[in-house]
Enzyme design. Structure first.
Site, mmCIF file in Angstrom:
data_model
loop_
_atom_site.group_PDB
_atom_site.id
_atom_site.type_symbol
_atom_site.label_atom_id
_atom_site.label_comp_id
_atom_site.label_asym_id
_atom_site.label_seq_id
_atom_site.Cartn_x
_atom_site.Cartn_y
_atom_site.Cartn_z
ATOM 1 N N GLU A 1 0.803 -1.223 0.000
ATOM 2 C CA GLU A 1 0.000 0.000 0.000
ATOM 3 C C GLU A 1 0.839 1.277 0.000
ATOM 4 O O GLU A 1 0.423 2.309 -0.519
ATOM 5 C CB GLU A 1 -0.967 0.024 1.184
ATOM 6 C CG GLU A 1 -2.145 -0.934 1.050
ATOM 7 C CD GLU A 1 -1.839 -2.323 1.581
ATOM 8 O OE1 GLU A 1 -0.665 -2.609 1.896
ATOM 9 O OE2 GLU A 1 -2.788 -3.136 1.676
ATOM 10 N N GLN B 1 -8.794 -6.203 11.695
ATOM 11 C CA GLN B 1 -8.288 -5.181 10.768
ATOM 12 C C GLN B 1 -8.903 -3.809 11.026
ATOM 13 O O GLN B 1 -9.155 -3.041 10.103
ATOM 14 C CB GLN B 1 -8.490 -5.611 9.304
ATOM 15 C CG GLN B 1 -7.605 -6.819 8.951
ATOM 16 C CD GLN B 1 -7.446 -7.048 7.465
ATOM 17 O OE1 GLN B 1 -8.339 -6.761 6.684
ATOM 18 N NE2 GLN B 1 -6.290 -7.582 7.070
#
Lengths: 164, 568
Positions: free
Chosen positions: B50, B113
């Site tokens: 990312e 998450q």
């Protein structure tokens, strides 16, 4: 290191307060006190920050506050005449001869006793910070059970208005 | 008809004319990815990490001037993006980062998450939003693009919980935004501009110092005209390179910690300084007390009031868009009969030429070992100074800035403020996506490249024939240089044992690798690499391990207290 009272109008949105407090901690500005509550227009909050710093630091604080997207207006009240008030609640041990003495002391400082119990009073006092300090100074430390202060809020004198 | 939040999100991107979204899927953004799948207006570029998604979007934004877009999932996807976001923030790059979030009902419960993305990014974004209602997606994204691109640009994060992407609402993309709390000043104050012009005309030793603001505000043409009109010398910060053509005599090269002797001396000794879209940061001015010792009047144009008088007190502050203000100044100068202090200006130029004659960027061109500067010079020659050059962070970055003469804005793409190693390769991907036909070179080091080397895989997938030039000196060169100068040659952990064979590594990723060990092979290798138009070529230059970046203003020192190569 001048003491400044900075008033901020900001969007009344979740997270706006942490943007301001985060700014102060991230840039190493000090906060003496910070108060915030919605205004008569519920979409907006008004915050009062009391801080200390050199002229340059205060200038940066005002600019950085203005840079926050949710901040609508910033005013350093110290740029003109202004009034500052703070509210304090003091719980004192009020037994025996102290009961009368504390009532008298509260009257002298134009405080109000807002809660009475067998052995305690709770005194409400408003004024600027130094007056509240003076009241606490005047009390015998052994009678003070608890104090809580709101932090200062402020408003400009006369026709000086902070509004959108 | 009502659309899902996910579809609304993608439709918003389409409405904004977004060409590319750089990203990586995950649980919280599955519905958004499903909508990405169903359309082809917004092309998704799948990175391998990312951080690279955000750097790629950043590179795209820097090269094009448009808003870069990245899309990441919640939790680790979001935290991986943070380095990229902070990088963009420090350099004021317009970006919108969409992150997934756990469902609204799970927020705050330490869900799988889950991370408080709005909280984590608060200090490194221009603004951020958590969208709690599907009806808010469109207006929020509209605001996000508006905030990112206007005023002093910057990254904006929009965090969208998974359930919000499932809920439905009518889609209506707002035509415009108005925010009572956000309306950046663009027009400079006329009185201040007048004052600035007068001051410039009265200057005996004028100097113009330009920064990234010139690039961001597309003010290059106005700047060139103004400097030509005044006939004055100028310099650029690391972020400002290309804003004024570096090959022109009036440009004295970059200033700052590794600036040229002439630029730093002129900065220190000028009597009127015009600062344009620059912020007097520590790598530029060095010790502010030392800087203040010389009396000078400073005019500072910046769109961000908080950049003015932050580190250095300014005499004529002008808040406004750099391009607009420069244009206004130019108009007044052209109308003025006053031609300025011509005799004094002549003497000032004579002084500058004297400083310039020190030839501070000279190095040993007869060396038997490849000098890193030589590689950059050859790259400049082979690409005729017209490539897009991205870089990582360290010595190679400074050499690229010093030896590649950027004549156009948006050609030099590097992480200036945050100094993010790993920026070079992914940002080059963003540039190459934007300009597939242009020459794109990534100048890097063997340490930096390893911080995002996985993106060689992305380059393969999307056929991005970037030319990677690794100045491999087997050290974290800039760390080693500081250790040599300031830590008694104790090279603590700045040497990497067991480097990979970069040629084989490039080949393993499906690219071409070349190792270059002799100075005489440098030019040929670079030419060969650019001839391979449709191949990513990884050039591994084995360079002089002991070479340092000069000039150097040591930390805490003043601008005129440079260490020069000749001093040692």
């Amino acid at each position: 290191m001048m003491r400044h009272n900075i008033s901020v109008l900001l969007e009344n949105e979740a997270g706006a307060l942490s943007r301001v407090s985060g700014l102060f901690s991230a840039r190493g500005y000090n906060i003496e006190s910070l108060t915030v509550a919605p205004t008569e227009d519920p979409s907006m909050s008004r915050m009062t920050i009391v801080t200390r710093g050199s002229e340059e630091v205060i200038e940066q604080i005002v600019k950085q506050l203005n840079k926050l997207i949710e901040v609508v207006k910033v005013l350093d009240l110290n740029e003109g005449a202004h009034i500052e008030r703070e509210l304090m609640l003091v719980k004192v041990k009020a037994e025996g001869e102290w009961r009368e003495e504390l009532k008298r002391m509260s009257d002298i400082f134009r405080g109000r006793i807002i809660d009475v119990a067998d052995s305690t009073y709770t005194i409400e006092l408003t004024g600027n910070g130094t007056k509240l300090d003076a009241f606490l100074e005047a009390l015998d430390p052994s009678v003070i059970l608890e104090t809580v202060r709101t932090g200062a809020c402020g408003i400009g004198r006369g026709e000086r208005v902070l509004k959108v | 008809m009502e659309l899902s939040g996910a579809e609304i999100t993608v439709r918003c991107l389409q409405e904004e004319g977004v060409e590319f979204a750089f990203g990586y899927p995950g649980g919280a953004v599955l519905y958004i990815y499903d909508e990405i799948f169903k359309q082809n207006k917004v092309k998704h570029v799948l990175v391998r990490h990312e951080q690279a998604a955000v750097h790629a979007a950043d590179g795209y934004a820097r090269a094009t001037g448009r808003v870069g877009v990245a899309l990441v999932t919640s939790g680790p996807g979001a935290t991986n993006a943070v380095t990229g976001i902070a990088t963009a923030y420090m350099d004021s790059i317009p970006m919108v980062i969409i992150s997934g979030q756990v469902p609204t009902a799970a927020i705050g419960l330490d869900a799988f998450q889950e991370v408080d993305m709005v909280g984590i990014t608060r200090p490194c974004v221009k603004h951020n939003f958590l969208v709690k209602d599907v009806k808010d997606i469109a207006p929020t994204l509209k605001k996000a693009f508006h905030i990112a691109a206007t005023g002093r640009p910057g990254p904006v994060v929009v965090d969208i919980p998974k359930d919000v992407t499932i809920h439905t609402a009518k889609f209506d993309y707002p035509k415009s935004v108005s925010l009572r709390s956000y309306s950046p000043v663009t027009k400079g104050h006329p009185m201040q501009i007048k004052k600035a012009v007068k001051l410039l005309l009265s200057a005996k030793r004028p100097f113009v110092y330009t920064g990234g603001g010139v690039i961001l505000s597309e003010a290059s043409n106005a700047l060139i005209k103004l400097i030509k009109q005044l006939g004055v010398p100028c310099t650029s910060t690391l972020m400002g390179l290309g804003g004024y053509p570096e090959s022109d005599r009036q440009h004295l090269g970059m200033l700052g910690m590794h600036g040229t002797y002439e630029a730093n001396m002129a900065m220190q000794h000028c009597d009127v300084l015009l600062a344009v879209g620059a912020r007097f940061d520590d790598r530029v001015i060095g010790n502010t007390e030392h800087f203040k010792q010389e009396k000078r009047q400073i005019i500072h144009i910046d769109i961000d009031p908080s950049s003015i008088s932050k580190r250095v007190k300014v005499d004529v502050p002008i808040v406004g868009d750099v391009g607009q203000v420069l244009g206004e100044m130019l108009k007044q100068l052209q109308a003025s009969k006053d031609k300025g202090e011509q005799a004094a200006l002549k003497a000032w130029w004579a002084q500058i030429e004297l400083w310039r004659s020190k030839n501070c960027l000279n190095y040993d061109r007869t060396s038997k070992i490849i000098k890193p500067q030589f590689v950059i010079e050859k790259l400049y020659e082979v690409t005729k100074g017209d490539a897009y050059v991205t870089s990582d962070v360290g010595q190679h970055q400074m050499w690229a800035a010093q030896y590649y003469k950027f004549d156009k804005p948006r050609r030099w793409i590097n992480s200036g403020g945050l100094g993010t190693m790993g920026f070079g390769l992914p940002s080059a991907m963003g540039v190459k996506m934007a300009f597939p036909k242009a020459n794109v070179a990534c100048i890097t080091g063997e340490a930096s490249i390893q911080m995002c080397i996985q993106e060689l895989s992305t380059c393969k997938q999307y056929h991005l024939p970037i030319k990677v030039l690794t100045l491999n000196n087997r050290y974290m060169g800039m760390v080693r240089q500081w250790q040599q100068f300031f830590h008694g040659n104790r090279y603590s952990e700045s040497y990497m044992d067991a480097l990979p064979d970069f040629v084989k590594l490039a080949e393993a990723y499906g690219h071409v690798g070349i190792r270059i060990e002799k100075p005489s092979d440098v030019e040929g290798a670079i030419k060969e690499a650019f001839k391979l138009k449709d191949k990513l070529v990884f050039m591994d230059f084995l360079t002089d391990q002991t070479e340092n970046v000069y000039p150097m203003v040591p930390g805490g020192k003043g601008l005129s207290e440079m260490i020069l190569a000749e001093d040692l």
